[in-house]
Design an enzyme around this catalytic site. Structure first.
Site, mmCIF file in Angstrom:
data_model
loop_
_atom_site.group_PDB
_atom_site.id
_atom_site.type_symbol
_atom_site.label_atom_id
_atom_site.label_comp_id
_atom_site.label_asym_id
_atom_site.label_seq_id
_atom_site.Cartn_x
_atom_site.Cartn_y
_atom_site.Cartn_z
ATOM 1 N N LYS A 212 -8.356 43.430 69.840
ATOM 2 C CA LYS A 212 -9.118 44.665 69.630
ATOM 3 C C LYS A 212 -10.012 44.525 68.402
ATOM 4 C CE LYS A 212 -8.922 49.650 69.194
ATOM 5 N NZ LYS A 212 -8.100 50.874 69.040
ATOM 6 N N ASN A 216 -14.034 45.232 68.170
ATOM 7 C CA ASN A 216 -14.567 46.173 67.182
ATOM 8 C C ASN A 216 -15.491 45.498 66.177
ATOM 9 O OD1 ASN A 216 -13.183 48.300 68.339
ATOM 10 N ND2 ASN A 216 -11.479 48.224 66.893
ATOM 11 N N ASN A 220 -18.677 47.679 66.689
ATOM 12 C CA ASN A 220 -18.717 48.874 65.850
ATOM 13 C C ASN A 220 -19.828 48.889 64.809
ATOM 14 O OD1 ASN A 220 -16.462 49.495 67.351
ATOM 15 N ND2 ASN A 220 -15.240 50.169 65.603
ATOM 16 N N SER A 283 -15.655 55.326 65.817
ATOM 17 C CA SER A 283 -15.292 55.937 64.536
ATOM 18 C C SER A 283 -16.178 55.401 63.421
ATOM 19 C CB SER A 283 -13.824 55.666 64.222
ATOM 20 O OG SER A 283 -13.575 54.265 64.160
#
Length: 339
Positions: A212, A216, A220, A283
């Site tokens: 993960k 990310n 991200n 996020s």
């Protein structure tokens, strides 16, 4: 009133999941099981919704108490309003035995310190942070007998407003223990699996977390700098020009860490995540847009530190982390285009 779900057993304990609470019976001692959730962001509210739907007690630990707060869960055309208790740690009257930690990685140390004195000596703490590194700081902060579970969510969710969560992409909650203290048949795991959040046990949770992190670390920072939803990265020429280098560097570090992924596998994983969570804002994007510190120190920063240990060059990750850390939202597109 709906009938209670059938009991299940483990090592002499009987867990009954009823309409309004969960009861654990052990050696004729009865007590209510209460889940405490540290962090009232998107993931914390998602867990609160899941526990509410499975008729379990939960409390959100927050800075300002709202004992009878109302929250909203939205998924497509479906909207559910539910009540949730939001309390400060000081108002918790009994030791916390089951804790879900959903604050972001960069907030974890301070948040855990704030509730340390409220934990029971052998509490079960589920860490749900992105990146690598929170477990070690949690072990340094919390009582030595604390038992830890590590978790990873593939759900896509974001807050529409303070207590309004949008479930933008259905996924899984993967949970595991790399120390052997807790196994898949532990009552805590069974209780979480009663929720509608697709909770599953994973025997190699470290690999899950590293893979993960890999996704990310590549996606991200780009969603933040380009100020876009996850799915929009697939149509962004600037993002597509950065991804090959980011993916290759990431795969080199993962192989050195013992969690290998082929370049084609990581690209496929990124595509799958962007598709499943297409409507979601990462996020990192939300924090960056709001001018808050991001979690990238635990994601790209971890990758860079591990690369240094193994003598691997990661110039693309260094550069994109520098851009995020040093430049504001104005001119982000130009910053990427001219780098």
């Amino acid at each position: 009133m709906q009938p209670a779900q059938p009991p299940f057993r483990r090592r002499g304990k009987k867990i009954r999941v009823g309409l309004s609470h969960v009861t654990v019976l052990n050696e004729s001692v009865e007590r209510n099981v209460i889940w405490h959730i540290l962090g009232a962001g998107a993931q914390g509210l998602l867990w609160a919704y899941g526990l509410h739907q499975s008729h379990q007690h939960c409390r959100l630990l927050v800075r300002n108490s709202i004992p009878g707060a109302m929250a909203t869960y939205q998924s497509g055309d479906r909207t559910v309003h539910f009540s949730v208790s939001m309390l400060t740690a000081e108002l918790v009257q009994e030791p916390i035995e089951y804790l879900l930690v959903t604050v972001k990685a960069n907030q974890a140390r301070q948040a855990l310190q704030s509730i340390r004195s409220e934990l029971s000596d052998d509490a079960i703490v589920v860490l749900m942070q992105n990146g690598i590194g929170v477990e070690s700081l949690a072990r340094a902060v919390l009582p030595p007998r604390t038992r830890f579970l590590l978790g990873s969510s593939t759900h896509g969710s974001y807050r529409q407003s303070a207590n309004h969560i949008v479930h933008a992409g259905q996924g899984q909650m993967l949970i595991g223990d790399d120390t052997g203290q807790i196994s898949a048949d532990h009552p805590a795991i069974q209780l979480l699996q009663q929720t509608p959040l697709n909770v599953r046990w994973h025997d190699n949770i470290q690999r899950v977390l590293w893979h993960k992190l890999a996704v990310n670390a590549c996606a991200n920072p780009l969603t933040a700098l380009l100020n876009c939803r996850n799915g929009e990265l697939r149509q962004q020429p600037v993002a597509q020009s950065w991804l090959p280098a980011l993916i290759e560097e990431t795969c080199a570090v993962l192989a050195a860490e013992g969690h290998p992924l082929a370049v084609s596998e990581l690209r496929q994983k990124i595509e799958q995540v962007l598709q499943i969570t297409a409507a979601n804002f990462s996020s990192t994007q939300q924090d960056y847009l709001a001018g808050r510190e991001t979690e990238l120190a635990f994601i790209n920063g971890t990758l860079i530190r591990c690369a240094e240990i193994h003598g691997i060059e990661v110039p693309a990750h260094r550069e994109i982390l520098r851009i995020v850390e040093q430049r504001g939202s104005l001119g982000a597109w130009q910053a990427l285009s001219n780098s």
